[in-house]
Design a protein around this motif. Sequence first.
Motif, PDB file in Angstrom:
ATOM      1  N   SER A 126      68.589  45.851  52.583  1.00  0.00           N
ATOM      2  CA  SER A 126      68.046  45.309  51.433  1.00  0.00           C
ATOM      3  C   SER A 126      69.043  44.481  50.335  1.00  0.00           C
ATOM      4  O   SER A 126      68.793  43.257  50.079  1.00  0.00           O
ATOM      5  N   LYS A 127      70.226  44.866  50.524  1.00  0.00           N
ATOM      6  CA  LYS A 127      71.532  44.060  49.831  1.00  0.00           C
ATOM      7  C   LYS A 127      71.472  42.788  50.482  1.00  0.00           C
ATOM      8  O   LYS A 127      71.733  41.641  50.043  1.00  0.00           O
ATOM      9  N   VAL A 128      71.521  42.793  51.912  1.00  0.00           N
ATOM     10  CA  VAL A 128      71.739  41.404  52.721  1.00  0.00           C
ATOM     11  C   VAL A 128      70.491  40.500  52.572  1.00  0.00           C
ATOM     12  O   VAL A 128      70.596  39.510  52.202  1.00  0.00           O
ATOM     13  N   ILE A 129      69.088  41.054  52.357  1.00  0.00           N
ATOM     14  CA  ILE A 129      68.043  40.315  52.260  1.00  0.00           C
ATOM     15  C   ILE A 129      68.124  39.734  51.078  1.00  0.00           C
ATOM     16  O   ILE A 129      67.796  38.436  50.800  1.00  0.00           O
ATOM     17  N   GLN A 130      68.415  40.394  49.895  1.00  0.00           N
ATOM     18  CA  GLN A 130      68.661  39.851  48.525  1.00  0.00           C
ATOM     19  C   GLN A 130      69.637  38.699  48.457  1.00  0.00           C
ATOM     20  O   GLN A 130      69.308  37.623  48.008  1.00  0.00           O
ATOM     21  N   PHE A 151      70.832  36.823  51.015  1.00  0.00           N
ATOM     22  CA  PHE A 151      70.376  35.587  51.801  1.00  0.00           C
ATOM     23  C   PHE A 151      69.157  35.067  51.070  1.00  0.00           C
ATOM     24  O   PHE A 151      69.024  33.597  51.245  1.00  0.00           O
ATOM     25  N   SER A 152      68.513  35.600  50.235  1.00  0.00           N
ATOM     26  CA  SER A 152      67.082  35.081  49.754  1.00  0.00           C
ATOM     27  C   SER A 152      67.634  34.139  48.700  1.00  0.00           C
ATOM     28  O   SER A 152      67.287  32.999  48.433  1.00  0.00           O
ATOM     29  N   LYS A 153      68.710  34.489  47.756  1.00  0.00           N
ATOM     30  CA  LYS A 153      69.347  33.682  46.751  1.00  0.00           C
ATOM     31  C   LYS A 153      70.111  32.666  47.344  1.00  0.00           C
ATOM     32  O   LYS A 153      69.775  31.361  46.807  1.00  0.00           O
ATOM     33  N   LEU A 154      70.683  32.755  48.539  1.00  0.00           N
ATOM     34  CA  LEU A 154      71.550  31.608  48.962  1.00  0.00           C
ATOM     35  C   LEU A 154      70.465  30.765  49.728  1.00  0.00           C
ATOM     36  O   LEU A 154      70.753  29.330  49.198  1.00  0.00           O
ATOM     37  N   LEU A 155      69.431  31.066  50.392  1.00  0.00           N
ATOM     38  CA  LEU A 155      68.684  29.973  50.903  1.00  0.00           C
ATOM     39  C   LEU A 155      67.343  29.610  49.951  1.00  0.00           C
ATOM     40  O   LEU A 155      66.785  28.556  50.562  1.00  0.00           O
ATOM     41  N   HIS A 156      67.072  30.280  48.836  1.00  0.00           N
ATOM     42  CA  HIS A 156      66.119  30.093  48.135  1.00  0.00           C
ATOM     43  C   HIS A 156      64.813  30.092  48.956  1.00  0.00           C
ATOM     44  O   HIS A 156      63.963  29.267  48.939  1.00  0.00           O
ATOM     45  N   GLY A 205      62.795  46.138  54.113  1.00  0.00           N
ATOM     46  CA  GLY A 205      63.600  45.714  52.973  1.00  0.00           C
ATOM     47  C   GLY A 205      62.843  44.200  52.757  1.00  0.00           C
ATOM     48  O   GLY A 205      62.452  43.661  53.630  1.00  0.00           O
ATOM     49  N   ALA A 206      62.860  43.820  51.695  1.00  0.00           N
ATOM     50  CA  ALA A 206      62.162  42.379  51.233  1.00  0.00           C
ATOM     51  C   ALA A 206      62.661  42.068  49.765  1.00  0.00           C
ATOM     52  O   ALA A 206      63.054  43.029  49.075  1.00  0.00           O
ATOM     53  N   THR A 207      62.429  40.825  49.643  1.00  0.00           N
ATOM     54  CA  THR A 207      62.492  40.639  48.294  1.00  0.00           C
ATOM     55  C   THR A 207      61.232  40.980  47.085  1.00  0.00           C
ATOM     56  O   THR A 207      60.340  41.355  47.659  1.00  0.00           O
ATOM     57  N   GLU A 208      61.630  41.060  45.982  1.00  0.00           N
ATOM     58  CA  GLU A 208      60.393  41.693  45.018  1.00  0.00           C
ATOM     59  C   GLU A 208      59.352  40.821  45.032  1.00  0.00           C
ATOM     60  O   GLU A 208      58.027  41.170  45.046  1.00  0.00           O
ATOM     61  N   GLU A 209      59.510  39.227  45.455  1.00  0.00           N
ATOM     62  CA  GLU A 209      58.414  38.472  45.330  1.00  0.00           C
ATOM     63  C   GLU A 209      57.430  38.746  46.479  1.00  0.00           C
ATOM     64  O   GLU A 209      56.169  38.889  46.651  1.00  0.00           O
TER      65      GLU A 209
END
Length: 127
Positions: free
Chosen positions: A8-12, A14-19, A33-37
């Motif tokens: 989950s931490k890795v997903i969060q 990379f999500s922020k890094l890659l938008h 694991g996933a982003t909240e959105e």
Amino acid sequence: MLLLNSISKVIQAFSKLLHVDIACFNPEGKLIGATEEYVSQKGKKVYVPFFNTLYGHHITFLHQPGKMKTCDGCHFINNCPSKVELVQDMIINGKKYGYLTFVSFSEENEKKLIENKEFYIEWLSRL
């Protein structure tokens, strides 16, 4: 539980890094694991028959989620919140471990994923 927390931490991160929104599912379609959105838009389980058609293709670009023949049976048929998705099957030594997906829920991010598809494919293949 530590492994799931780490995923989950890795997903969060990379999500922020890659938008881009990111989700990871096990072979049964259950969210790892996933982003909240992602969870807000699509929930915690995917339509497995659709994803099973993607195994063996490594990375698949989905430009019309919800409008493809393979979406028949999914509760999002003709109304999928995803605008575009890049899906990677996770297979190691012939064993299926699930799926990792980059998802766009907005027209702005849809355009970004399409125009920069190779960039996102490169990152998806590295995760």
